[in-house]
Design a protein around this motif. Sequence first.
Motif, PDB file in Angstrom:
ATOM      1  N   ARG A 116       3.204 -22.521 -28.721  1.00 28.69           N
ATOM      2  CA  ARG A 116       2.816 -21.128 -28.964  1.00 28.69           C
ATOM      3  C   ARG A 116       3.737 -20.151 -28.247  1.00 28.69           C
ATOM      4  O   ARG A 116       4.189 -19.169 -28.847  1.00 28.69           O
ATOM      5  N   VAL A 117       4.027 -20.396 -26.967  1.00 27.92           N
ATOM      6  CA  VAL A 117       4.890 -19.446 -26.270  1.00 27.92           C
ATOM      7  C   VAL A 117       6.316 -19.504 -26.820  1.00 27.92           C
ATOM      8  O   VAL A 117       7.020 -18.489 -26.833  1.00 27.92           O
ATOM      9  N   ALA A 118       6.754 -20.654 -27.305  1.00 26.89           N
ATOM     10  CA  ALA A 118       8.076 -20.736 -27.942  1.00 26.89           C
ATOM     11  C   ALA A 118       8.117 -19.875 -29.198  1.00 26.89           C
ATOM     12  O   ALA A 118       9.105 -19.171 -29.456  1.00 26.89           O
ATOM     13  N   ASN A 119       7.038 -19.921 -29.973  1.00 27.66           N
ATOM     14  CA  ASN A 119       6.951 -19.097 -31.171  1.00 27.66           C
ATOM     15  C   ASN A 119       6.979 -17.610 -30.821  1.00 27.66           C
ATOM     16  O   ASN A 119       7.687 -16.808 -31.461  1.00 27.66           O
ATOM     17  N   LEU A 120       6.234 -17.235 -29.791  1.00 28.07           N
ATOM     18  CA  LEU A 120       6.190 -15.828 -29.391  1.00 28.07           C
ATOM     19  C   LEU A 120       7.532 -15.372 -28.826  1.00 28.07           C
ATOM     20  O   LEU A 120       7.971 -14.241 -29.087  1.00 28.07           O
ATOM     21  N   ARG A 121       8.202 -16.234 -28.077  1.00 27.66           N
ATOM     22  CA  ARG A 121       9.514 -15.883 -27.534  1.00 27.66           C
ATOM     23  C   ARG A 121      10.519 -15.652 -28.646  1.00 27.66           C
ATOM     24  O   ARG A 121      11.373 -14.758 -28.555  1.00 27.66           O
ATOM     25  N   ASN A 157      12.991 -10.142 -26.363  1.00 27.87           N
ATOM     26  CA  ASN A 157      13.282  -9.320 -25.188  1.00 27.87           C
ATOM     27  C   ASN A 157      12.087  -9.138 -24.258  1.00 27.87           C
ATOM     28  O   ASN A 157      12.168  -8.381 -23.281  1.00 27.87           O
ATOM     29  N   VAL A 158      10.982  -9.810 -24.544  1.00 28.24           N
ATOM     30  CA  VAL A 158       9.789  -9.635 -23.731  1.00 28.24           C
ATOM     31  C   VAL A 158      10.002 -10.240 -22.333  1.00 28.24           C
ATOM     32  O   VAL A 158      10.735 -11.218 -22.172  1.00 28.24           O
ATOM     33  N   ASP A 159       9.355  -9.646 -21.326  1.00 21.86           N
ATOM     34  CA  ASP A 159       9.499 -10.115 -19.953  1.00 21.86           C
ATOM     35  C   ASP A 159       8.369 -11.042 -19.516  1.00 21.86           C
ATOM     36  O   ASP A 159       8.587 -11.948 -18.707  1.00 21.86           O
ATOM     37  N   ILE A 160       7.150 -10.789 -20.009  1.00 23.39           N
ATOM     38  CA  ILE A 160       5.988 -11.588 -19.630  1.00 23.39           C
ATOM     39  C   ILE A 160       5.154 -11.840 -20.875  1.00 23.39           C
ATOM     40  O   ILE A 160       4.941 -10.919 -21.679  1.00 23.39           O
ATOM     41  N   ILE A 161       4.686 -13.057 -21.037  1.00 29.42           N
ATOM     42  CA  ILE A 161       3.763 -13.384 -22.134  1.00 29.42           C
ATOM     43  C   ILE A 161       2.434 -13.810 -21.521  1.00 29.42           C
ATOM     44  O   ILE A 161       2.383 -14.722 -20.687  1.00 29.42           O
ATOM     45  N   GLN A 162       1.362 -13.123 -21.937  1.00 26.02           N
ATOM     46  CA  GLN A 162       0.010 -13.523 -21.553  1.00 26.02           C
ATOM     47  C   GLN A 162      -0.657 -14.163 -22.764  1.00 26.02           C
ATOM     48  O   GLN A 162      -1.117 -13.479 -23.667  1.00 26.02           O
TER      49      GLN A 162
END
Length: 295
Positions: free
Chosen positions: A100-105, A110-115
């Motif tokens: 999931r975080v790979a997909n969001l990245r 350019n995002v700095d933090i993913i919650q």
Amino acid sequence: MTLDILMPFYGRVDQFRLAVESVRAQTDDDWRLVIVDDVYPDLSAGQWVRELDDPRITYLRNDHNLGVSGNFNRCVSLIENDFSVIMGCDDLMRPGYVARVANLRSRYPNVDIIQPGVSVVDEHGNPSEPLPDRVKTLLRPRGPKPQLLGGDDLATSLLRGNWCYFPSLCWRSDRLREFGFRENRRVVQDLTLILQIVLSGGTLLLDDETVFDYRRHAASVSSLGGVDGSKFAEERDVFYEAADRCEALGWHRAARVARRHIPSRLSALWSLPAALHWGDADGRRALLRHALGGR
């Protein structure tokens, strides 16, 4: 796109094993796990990791105890890839976390933090929703997700109440290296770091898909710090420091919320009965000072 997962270890070995196994169960295996043992007296954790013989996992033991923030900074020094997680040694990744975080990245490069989405469990692993987490849910920004946040709006929201779950956050690694963890913070290291990134122009992506289980302990450092008032003394320093910086940026709404810090003051009142129960006169005075807005 390899995700660095850093796991500072000092705690129950049974929960630590579950945390490690939750990483190994990821559907996306593009990760590396580095465990940093802060000289926990029980040596069985390291022995168990070595017996796993998993080349994706590195186990290190500090020469001496560094403390919470010191060990966090040791973990930051070991990061090799562009994004990283500093995961609690008692928390659990659900199998889809890395994917999931790979997909969001990839969608928000350019995002700095993913919650990501988080569920709360108790010390036995059962679903739980104590008051602090009900408050987090109320304070969390509304609207469709994923939601990209930044600037005055994000600072205002976080200063009203920190709705992030630190061990679940995925960080841009160079931002972690840029600021690191303040070693004079014992309880609110996470909010201090998040605010430093936000106040320097950073962004946070908020997602709803639940991929992480955060373990809430009744006797956590933060809850004990609430009884003796030390947690709120730290929070007060963070709020007034942030208020001055927000004012300098022209983020007047965030500065006003920081100076008032009403939810934090209400939380101090909520902690007061415990201080009375334990007969902690100093804690009682510290809580009352915070609740009444004393600087």
